[in-house]
Enzyme design. Structure first.
Site, PDB file in Angstrom:
ATOM      1  N   GLN A  34       0.944  -1.119  -0.190  1.00  0.00           N
ATOM      2  CA  GLN A  34       0.096   0.124  -0.133  1.00  0.00           C
ATOM      3  C   GLN A  34       0.682   1.482  -0.117  1.00  0.00           C
ATOM      4  O   GLN A  34       0.279   2.392   0.068  1.00  0.00           O
ATOM      5  CB  GLN A  34      -0.985  -0.019   1.117  1.00  0.00           C
ATOM      6  CG  GLN A  34      -2.001  -1.244   1.356  1.00  0.00           C
ATOM      7  CD  GLN A  34      -3.153  -0.900   0.157  1.00  0.00           C
ATOM      8  OE1 GLN A  34      -3.249   0.177  -0.353  1.00  0.00           O
ATOM      9  NE2 GLN A  34      -3.808  -1.829  -0.254  1.00  0.00           N
ATOM     10  N   CYS A  67      -9.543  -9.976  -0.235  1.00  0.00           N
ATOM     11  CA  CYS A  67      -9.316 -10.965  -0.131  1.00  0.00           C
ATOM     12  C   CYS A  67     -10.312 -11.784   0.789  1.00  0.00           C
ATOM     13  O   CYS A  67     -10.388 -13.176   0.740  1.00  0.00           O
ATOM     14  CB  CYS A  67      -7.865 -11.431   0.786  1.00  0.00           C
ATOM     15  SG  CYS A  67      -6.566 -10.771  -0.100  1.00  0.00           S
ATOM     16  N   SER A 115       3.110  -5.010  -5.299  1.00  0.00           N
ATOM     17  CA  SER A 115       2.426  -5.498  -6.071  1.00  0.00           C
ATOM     18  C   SER A 115       2.019  -4.335  -7.247  1.00  0.00           C
ATOM     19  O   SER A 115       1.551  -3.255  -6.754  1.00  0.00           O
ATOM     20  CB  SER A 115       1.066  -5.890  -5.708  1.00  0.00           C
ATOM     21  OG  SER A 115       0.376  -6.831  -6.316  1.00  0.00           O
ATOM     22  N   ALA A 116       2.030  -4.488  -8.506  1.00  0.00           N
ATOM     23  CA  ALA A 116       2.051  -3.418  -9.477  1.00  0.00           C
ATOM     24  C   ALA A 116       0.440  -2.895  -9.523  1.00  0.00           C
ATOM     25  O   ALA A 116       0.320  -1.683  -9.819  1.00  0.00           O
ATOM     26  CB  ALA A 116       2.285  -4.090 -10.659  1.00  0.00           C
TER      27      ALA A 116
END
Length: 385
Positions: free
Chosen positions: A181, A332, A201-202
């Site tokens: 984040q 998630c 994470s892209a």
């Protein structure tokens, strides 16, 4: 009907320039990067150019970057390799980590009898650094890994990552941080941060899903978790997803090129959203530190509206019917009829009302926020009458 996307902490819209870069890469870099002919060499060059560009943005060596399928794989690789290859026998984490970390450390605790300890949290969900130092001081002969996220994905609290890293150095512990984040949203000079592993994470900064990387400060003693070919300097087998890696590179370049302007813009939206909600909805609560512009990320707020449990449960459904996308917390957990485990851990029995997370991006507009505020006020009034 208006449609408003305020779930950017779950994933962001891919930037058009990223799509263009990926499209061109798929057209021209279709060779296997492990092949020795010209097509393979061209694809390999694209991967290594991306690696060098990303490393330059974070002020590290390109040899410290291992491309992965995203943040979850990067988190798992760091933690599991620390146990298997670095001799870690004790892990200190928190109960409000992303499940990519929490489920991994609990698995290692159950299957490999790792000494797993959880640091205390303050009443707002912040990590108790005094308790962390106490845990680090106990059993000093044990090789220890501390795994604490930089920015909490549900309540936005910002960890003093440098202070934690210095504590780890003082007690000769390894430090892993999930920075999913924060990378792309905050300057990260990793050469100046006392951290051994970070996960990225892209798709959290307008890049593609399915690609990220693990930063490893020293790779001398790590072995692969995925066995096969010798890709990623024999640390992560599998043919590289060239177009995704190019997309990751482009997204991160754009994020840092425009960081000052975009972060100030998004912060102004958050400030406006907070002040408007406070004035329109009496009794609204901002969870964690998300209502504090200085102590939480500028990209999200987490609010609880004073409604009954049944009314609160229907809130997301009602917002969706109005075209508004937001969430209870981590994506998630989608599909589970459960409240946020983060809020349950922070507030316990004091959690009177479920939380709703609204997260912003450079594509969010003030007009969209006005619509959301109007809808929220209407729902709050109608459900309390």
């Amino acid at each position: 009907m208006e449609t408003v996307y305020l779930d950017n902490a779950a994933t962001t819209q891919i930037d058009d320039e990223v799509i263009s870069a990926m499209h061109e890469s798929m057209r021209s870099n279709f060779g296997n990067p492990s092949s020795i002919h010209a097509f393979g060499r061209k694809a390999k060059a694209a991967v290594e150019t991306a690696r060098k560009s990303i490393a330059s943005l974070l002020n590290i060596s390109s040899s410290n970057i291992v491309f992965t399928s995203g943040g979850t794989e990067a988190d798992n690789m760091a933690i599991s390799c620390a146990v298997r290859d670095l001799g870690v026998t004790k892990i200190i984490s928190s109960r409000i980590e992303h499940h990519a970390v929490l489920n991994c450390v609990e698995f290692l605790d159950a299957e490999q009898k790792i000494d797993l300890q959880f640091v205390n949290l303050d009443q707002d969900g912040s990590v108790d650094l005094a308790h962390l130092e106490q845990l680090l001081s106990e059993n000093p002969d044990a090789k220890t890994l501390v795994s604490l996220m930089h920015i909490n994905n549900e309540i936005g609290n910002i960890l003093d990552i440098k202070a934690v890293g210095e504590l780890c150095q003082k007690h000769k512990a390894y430090f892993h941080s999930d920075t999913v984040q924060s990378v792309g949203h905050y300057e990260m000079n990793l050469s100046d941060l006392p951290v051994d592993f970070i996960a990225v994470s892209a798709h959290k900064f307008h890049g593609p899903k399915g690609v990220g990387f693990l930063y490893v400060k020293s790779r001398n003693h790590l072995k692969p978790l995925i066995h096969g070919g010798s890709q990623e300097r024999e640390l992560r087998a599998g043919t590289e997803s060239v177009h995704n890696i190019v997309g990751l590179q482009k997204a991160l370049e754009l994020a840092y090129t425009n960081l000052k302007e975009e972060s100030e813009y998004i912060k102004s939206l958050k400030e406006y959203f907070i002040s408007s909600l406070k004035s329109k909805i009496p009794g609204i609560r901002f969870n964690g530190l998300s209502g504090d512009l200085d102590k939480s990320t500028y990209t999200l707020v987490n609010v609880s509206i004073p409604l009954s449990a049944s009314e609160s449960d229907m809130m997301l459904f009602q917002l969706d019917l109005k075209g508004i996308a937001c969430s209870k917390g981590s994506a998630c957990q989608s599909g589970a009829q459960l409240g946020s485990f983060v809020l349950n851990e922070v507030y316990g029995e004091k959690l009177d009302y479920p939380g709703i997370r609204f997260s912003f991006s450079k594509f969010t507009t003030k007009k969209e926020l006005d619509y959301v505020i109007f809808v929220l006020k209407g729902l709050a009034v109608s459900q309390t009458n």
